[in-house]
Design an enzyme around this catalytic site. Sequence first.
Site, short mmCIF file in Angstrom:
data_model
loop_
_atom_site.label_atom_id
_atom_site.label_comp_id
_atom_site.label_asym_id
_atom_site.label_seq_id
_atom_site.Cartn_x
_atom_site.Cartn_y
_atom_site.Cartn_z
CG HIS A 163 0.37 -9.38 -2.98
ND1 HIS A 163 0.29 -8.06 -3.38
CD2 HIS A 163 -0.47 -9.51 -1.92
CE1 HIS A 163 -0.55 -7.42 -2.59
NE2 HIS A 163 -1.03 -8.28 -1.71
CG ASP A 201 -3.14 -4.96 -3.15
OD1 ASP A 201 -2.80 -4.07 -2.35
OD2 ASP A 201 -3.86 -5.93 -2.81
CG HIS A 258 -1.91 -1.13 1.19
ND1 HIS A 258 -2.73 -1.43 2.27
CD2 HIS A 258 -2.21 -2.06 0.24
CE1 HIS A 258 -3.48 -2.48 1.97
NE2 HIS A 258 -3.17 -2.88 0.75
CG HIS A 293 -7.50 -3.18 -2.19
ND1 HIS A 293 -7.01 -2.15 -1.42
CD2 HIS A 293 -6.75 -4.27 -1.89
CE1 HIS A 293 -6.02 -2.60 -0.66
NE2 HIS A 293 -5.84 -3.89 -0.94
#
Length: 307
Positions: A268, A245, A78, A241
């Site tokens: 991720h 990310d 973030h 979101h």
Amino acid sequence: MLQQRTLKSLTKAVGVGVHSGQRVELTLRPAPPDTGIVFRRTDLPVPVDIAMTAESVTDTRMATTVSSGSAKVSTVEHLMSACAGLGIDNLIVEITAEEVPILDGSAAAFVYLLQTAGIELQKAPRRFIRVTQPVEVREGTGTAEKWARLEPYHGYKLSFDIIFDHPAVDSTGQHVEFDLGSDSYTRDIARARTFGFTRDAEMLRANGLGLGGGMDNAILMDDYKVLNAGGLRYDDEFVKHKVLDAMGDMYMLGKPLLASYSAMKSGHALNNKLIRALMLNTEAWEIVTFDNASDAPAGFAQLARAW
């Protein structure tokens, strides 16, 4: 010349780690040209610096974790996203624990910290990684397939699709496109919060994770609906979101991208796999600077707009 950027002054924040529940102090300091983004564990007997590179990512379960030797810092995405969205090239991030504070679960608080410290131009050219050939990574098959891709583009834009078998998510927008040249990161992306399900929260806590999580720093859902009293900040907050990310994960390259990023159900791990694949294919990218700021893609010469 399009110049590198750092902060005008230092700024501080205190919070808790979303997984550890541990109190942590964060100090953001200006850094000289060509420093990049560096996390510094100041709580260790001898402080350890961890430079942000694709290879410094050592764990992508639940968050992006970076390491140098035995020293690590988790949940960096973030803050890295805020740096990418505001165009911060050089920054020292002093931290007193191994997890970045979750704050409100989005990048908004980090944007506020960076903007209140002020952004300073530096006497060095801003260096970009320009993608010259498509690079793609894929995992899974059929309905479980997910992928992420970088393609040449004179600017920086992201396109993301999610698919969740959940009423609260399925009733919202599941596709979003964001272009740094025409859209506003602070307005359109930064406030999108991380999200999770109550059934998973119970499992996480049983395994010593999610100890600092709650409805003040995440969107929580039961099997049917969003539980937060205030509802969603955006109609498509879930997929936004994921873009937030992704911007943080892509900025682990250590330099801003000139590329088009697109993804289906990426996270991720796959994002890091993508930037590692890019770095390995030296014919797929080049480092560029802009002697005249007017030659840079839209959105890069100007300082990021406020809210």
